[in-house]
Structures are given as structure tokens and as C-alpha cells.
Design an enzyme around this catalytic site. Sequence first.
Site, short mmCIF file in Angstrom:
data_model
loop_
_atom_site.label_atom_id
_atom_site.label_comp_id
_atom_site.label_asym_id
_atom_site.label_seq_id
_atom_site.Cartn_x
_atom_site.Cartn_y
_atom_site.Cartn_z
N ASP A 16 0.86 -1.18 0.00
CA ASP A 16 0.00 0.00 0.00
C ASP A 16 0.90 1.24 0.00
OD1 ASP A 16 -2.12 1.71 0.15
OD2 ASP A 16 -2.78 1.10 2.14
N ASP A 112 -2.88 2.53 -6.35
CA ASP A 112 -1.75 2.62 -5.41
C ASP A 112 -1.64 1.43 -4.45
OD1 ASP A 112 -4.00 3.20 -3.93
OD2 ASP A 112 -3.07 4.78 -2.76
N GLU A 113 -2.27 0.31 -4.78
CA GLU A 113 -2.11 -0.86 -3.92
C GLU A 113 -2.33 -2.15 -4.71
OE1 GLU A 113 -5.26 -1.71 -1.02
OE2 GLU A 113 -6.40 -0.04 -1.85
#
Length: 404
Positions: A16, A112-113
Site C-alpha cells: 500500500d 496505489d495498492e
Amino acid sequence: MKAFYPKKGRVILHVDMNSFFASVEMAHDPSLKGKPLAIAGDVEQRRGIVVTCSYEARKYGIKTTMPLWEAKKLCSHLIVKKPNHHRYREVSQAIFEEFRQITEWVEPVSIDEGYLDITNCHELGTPMDIAFTIQQNLLRKLDLPCSIGIAPNKFLAKMASDMKKPLGITVLRKRDIPHIIWPLPIIEMHGVGAKTAEKLAGVNVYTIGDLVQLKDHQLKTILGIRGIKLKERADGLDLRAVDPAAAEENKSIGSSTTLPRDITIQSELNVILEKLAESVCQRLKRKGYLTKNVSVTIRYKDRRTISRSRKLINPINKAEDILIAAKTLFIENWNGDAIRLLGITGQDLVEEDSAIEQLDLFSYEKEARKEPLYKAIASIKSKYGDDIVQKGMDVHTFLKRKKP
């Protein structure tokens, strides 16, 4: 190194990125480092809502979805940058390329993860070694911090990555669940948003451990089958595999129909759109997805075909919401000619767990419309006290209560 990996079971990482948009801006412009920075919408367009902010800004109490005027009140020297979605997408691609240098088993969850299955990566070192390598490579090559969770399944890996931010690495095993996971407030459980937590509070479920103790029939009554899934995960059971093809396979779910005759009557076409919306709704729910983009396909009697789509502020899967989006598109793009085929498609799908109460790239626009209201409420509370403004009830509920 095989001794550090289970003979049965998996080793899953959840990576993350920390304060992603703000971190990307700081990597692009190092002069921003160490300063309170907020990424927010266009103030001139009344979209002054914080999308994300640096950890330096968070020290002042600034949070995601906070109106910009309120954030500046907390920190007068706050630096504000507009979102640069093109830059964020480019950086995201580079991040996932780094992941694929470690293993082919990479599943993006959002910009973003993502999850990595490193079960067969023992030649690269221990799981902790691999996580540290990923973290350092992202810092060295992209100047971006991340937190990583290491666990035997997706749910626990996600929970672990949230435990140490920024730049944390957390190992979470099933034996850790009773003393680490169960005491946490229910709102901190992945997949539980404010509305779900409020419903569970109604049956005295305040911690994740309370959820595990709740009877299945009570959960079904409150949350349906999703409640049982949440209970299983709270107990450490999550059989979902890391699927590299998931992002491609689940790009869209749609339904279309060839009409029994060419139709020009809008009321009849509306009935068909309603049925298509219901069909898409059922398929989305069956697979556990929500859509962030609805498209409508129109084929005329001369076989000319057009498709038009629109990004949504927040993910949806309810039939009425899909119908509203589809009908709006249809009315805007239908030229009045006879129609032979109609279709509705949900695109840019996200897993239900990931979508609940989650702010995406565009959701600040919805919150921004409430900005004048937030400001007025804050002013009233400041003058007359916090209790002067209370959340009300809808008219139908009020009328029901008034009945003898």
C-alpha cells in the site's frame, strides 16, 4: 530459505503506497518534502476537498474529504496542489512493474495498492527480505514510501499493511488474530465502512471480536450473505487467490437485448433500460463487484451503433443507480430514430470490499458540493455549540413515527 515458507498455504504481500498522490508530487518536486501538502480539487470550480495529504499535514488534524477551507484553518501555511491524474497513472504503472520483477503473481487492487503471491519466491530470501527489497527499491527508484503486510491470505495481508504507516512492514499470522485483530474497533476492519459499523453497533458489535461471536442468522438479517463473509475473514478465513488476470477479466459486466421490433417510443425504451439495469445489477452483485463507469449502447434500425460512457463519482451496483446513469446517457445521445438494440455495461469494476466507503479519484467532486453546507454548520456550531445541529430523519420515517 524454504523453512521460512509454509509447506501448505500461501504467503501473500499487500503493498500500500503511503499518501500516494502527495508522495508522487513530492518525488516530482523535492522542495515539497517535509512540508504540509494537500492534494485537492480546483478551488475556483468549488471542488475544494482534500483528496489526500502528506503526513506533515496530518499532524495538524487534516484528513481526507475535509473541505479545503477547514484544512487551511487548521494549517494556514498548507501547500495545495491540484490532482495530476496522468502523472499518478504513469507512476502507478512503474510501481506494478517493480512488483512483477519479484513475481508474476501480482493483482492490482487500485492505482496505489496491490497483492503479490510470493509463495514460490524462496530463492529471493525470506518473506521479510522480499518485502524490504520492494520497499527499498520503490524508495530508491521512484522516491516513494509504502507499507507492506505479510500474511497467509489477502484479508490479513491488507489488515497488516494498515498497521504501520508510513514505511512499515508487518507480519500477521493466523495465530495472531485473537490478540491483534479481534480487539480492534469494527470500523478498522477491511470491508467495513461507517454505515456497516453503524448497523453492527445496533446489535452490540463494536470490535472485530464481537463480530466473530455474532450468530450467523443475526448477521444475515443485518448484512445478508456479505455479513457471513465478513465474519469468516474476521476469523482468518479467506480463500481468494491472487489473480493477475482479475483486472483484465473484470473490466466490465454488461447486458444487452435485441428488441422484438424497431422502437421509437421513449416510455417503452425506458422499460427496457430498467430491465437491463436490473440484469447488470444482479450480475455485479453475484460476482461481488461495483462499477465506476456506466456505458450505454444504442443500435439503430440501419445498424449504426454508438456507445457512450461516463465516469461515476463513486462505485455503484444498485439497479436504481445504474438506471439513473444509463437513462441520462441515453437521453443525451439518442437522436430519436428507431432503435433495434439497447445495452448497458458497467466498466472499471472494483471489488465490493475495496469499494465500500472508499474515496476514489473522482469522489472529491461529490463532497465538494457540500462545502458551503459544511462551512455553515461549522459556523453555527462555533456560535451556539456542537449540539445545536443534529442529524435528522427522512420525511417517510418521521410520518411513520407520528402514526398512533
